[in-house]
Scaffold this motif. Structure first.
Motif, PDB file in Angstrom:
ATOM      1  N   GLN A  61       0.830  -1.209   0.000  1.00 57.83           N
ATOM      2  CA  GLN A  61       0.000   0.000   0.000  1.00 57.83           C
ATOM      3  C   GLN A  61       0.864   1.259   0.000  1.00 57.83           C
ATOM      4  O   GLN A  61       0.601   2.200  -0.766  1.00 57.83           O
ATOM      5  N   ALA A  62       1.882   1.296   0.855  1.00 62.45           N
ATOM      6  CA  ALA A  62       2.745   2.470   0.939  1.00 62.45           C
ATOM      7  C   ALA A  62       3.524   2.671  -0.358  1.00 62.45           C
ATOM      8  O   ALA A  62       3.676   3.799  -0.836  1.00 62.45           O
ATOM      9  N   THR A  63       3.983   1.575  -0.939  1.00 54.84           N
ATOM     10  CA  THR A  63       4.757   1.668  -2.177  1.00 54.84           C
ATOM     11  C   THR A  63       3.910   2.198  -3.321  1.00 54.84           C
ATOM     12  O   THR A  63       4.366   3.027  -4.115  1.00 54.84           O
ATOM     13  N   LEU A  64       2.664   1.735  -3.412  1.00 49.83           N
ATOM     14  CA  LEU A  64       1.768   2.246  -4.458  1.00 49.83           C
ATOM     15  C   LEU A  64       1.496   3.734  -4.269  1.00 49.83           C
ATOM     16  O   LEU A  64       1.422   4.495  -5.247  1.00 49.83           O
ATOM     17  N   GLY A  65       1.336   4.166  -3.017  1.00 55.89           N
ATOM     18  CA  GLY A  65       1.139   5.587  -2.751  1.00 55.89           C
ATOM     19  C   GLY A  65       2.343   6.416  -3.161  1.00 55.89           C
ATOM     20  O   GLY A  65       2.202   7.473  -3.794  1.00 55.89           O
ATOM     21  N   HIS A  66       3.528   5.934  -2.806  1.00 54.01           N
ATOM     22  CA  HIS A  66       4.745   6.643  -3.207  1.00 54.01           C
ATOM     23  C   HIS A  66       4.903   6.653  -4.727  1.00 54.01           C
ATOM     24  O   HIS A  66       5.350   7.651  -5.298  1.00 54.01           O
ATOM     25  N   LEU A  67       4.536   5.551  -5.370  1.00 53.20           N
ATOM     26  CA  LEU A  67       4.669   5.471  -6.823  1.00 53.20           C
ATOM     27  C   LEU A  67       3.814   6.524  -7.513  1.00 53.20           C
ATOM     28  O   LEU A  67       4.256   7.172  -8.467  1.00 53.20           O
ATOM     29  N   GLY A  68       2.585   6.727  -7.021  1.00 48.66           N
ATOM     30  CA  GLY A  68       1.728   7.754  -7.592  1.00 48.66           C
ATOM     31  C   GLY A  68       2.296   9.152  -7.402  1.00 48.66           C
ATOM     32  O   GLY A  68       2.295   9.973  -8.335  1.00 48.66           O
ATOM     33  N   ARG A  69       2.806   9.435  -6.209  1.00 51.21           N
ATOM     34  CA  ARG A  69       3.387  10.760  -5.953  1.00 51.21           C
ATOM     35  C   ARG A  69       4.675  10.959  -6.743  1.00 51.21           C
ATOM     36  O   ARG A  69       4.944  12.065  -7.235  1.00 51.21           O
TER      37      ARG A  69
END
Length: 213
Positions: free
Chosen positions: A146-154
Motif C-alpha cells: 500500500q505504501a509503495t503504491l502511494g509513493h509510486l503515484g506521488r
C-alpha cells in the motif's frame, strides 16, 4: 500510404526508440537498485538486534526510505527532458524527426511516453523487489504494498512536474546551454525570487529597532 502501414511504422519506431535507450534504462535501474534494495538491506541489517525492528520496516516504507527516491526522480525528470528533446537544438535531427510519418503532436507525445517508460519501468521492478525484501525481513507485506503504491503515484506526479518543465525549457530556448539554464530557472526561479525578497526585507526594509542595532 494507408493507416495500417502508418500504424506499423509507428510501432516499429516506438520499439526502436525504446531499444536505443537501453543504456539509459540500465543506468536508472542501477540508481534505483542502490537507492532502494541496497540501502534497505544495509539499514535493516543494522537494526536487526533492536526490539522495535518491525517498526523500523514500517518507518522505512512510510517515508524514511523514500526521501532519496523523490530527490532522484526530480533529477531524472530533468535528465529525461534534456535527452528526449535534445533533437530540438540540432537542425538535422529536427528535419529527420519531422520527416517521420507522424504529426508533431504525436512525436511530442510519444517521446514523452518513452521517457516515462524508461524511468518508471525499472522503478516498478525495484519496488517489487523491495516488497519481497520486506516479506523476507518479516515486515507487513500488505502495508509495504500500500505504501509503495502511494509513493509510486506521488513520484509519478513529481516526475511529470520536473519532466514537463524541462521540456518547456527546451521549447523556449535555442541550444543546449540555454536549455539547461532555462530548466534551472523554471525549477528554482520562484524559490530564488522568494529568497531574494526575504533577504531584501530583512536587510533594507526592517522597521524594528533595538539598541544593539
Amino acid at each position: 500510404m494507408t493507416s495500417s502501414s502508418l500504424s506499423i511504422k509507428r510501432k516499429h519506431y516506438l520499439a526502436n526508440s525504446l531499444k536505443s535507450y537501453w543504456w539509459l534504462m540500465l543506468i536508472n535501474t542501477i540508481l534505483f537498485f542502490l537507492t532502494g534494495p541496497v540501502a534497505f538491506t544495509m539499514v535493516m541489517n543494522s537494526y536487526k538486534q533492536y526490539k522495535d525492528f518491525p517498526q523500523k520496516i514500517f518507518d522505512w516504507f512510510y517515508i524514511e526510505g523514500f526521501y532519496a527516491f523523490y530527490l532522484l526522480i526530480l533529477v531524472l525528470g530533468v535528465i529525461m527532458g534534456l535527452v528526449m528533446y535534445n533533437y530540438l537544438h540540432h537542425k538535422r535531427q529536427v528535419n529527420f524527426y519531422h520527416s517521420l510519418p507522424i504529426t508533431r503532436a504525436q512525436l511530442f507525445t510519444e517521446r514523452l511516453g518513452i521517457g516515462t517508460v524508461v524511468t518508471f519501468l525499472p522503478l516498478v521492478i525495484i519496488f517489487i523487489v523491495m516488497i519481497i525484501l520486506a516479506a523476507v525481513y518479516g515486515g507487513n507485506v500488505g502495508y509495504a504494498l500500500q505504501a509503495t503504491l502511494g509513493h509510486l503515484g506521488r513520484l509519478l506526479l513529481f516526475f511529470f512536474l520536473s519532466y514537463t518543465l524541462t521540456i518547456l525549457a527546451g521549447q523556449l530556448t535555442g541550444n543546449v546551454l540555454t536549455h539547461i539554464f532555462m530548466t534551472f530557472l523554471l525549477h528554482f526561479g520562484l524559490l530564488l525570487l522568494y529568497g531574494c525578497l526575504i533577504l531584501l526585507g530583512t536587510t533594507f526594509f526592517n522597521t524594528f529597532f533595538i539598541s544593539d542595532q
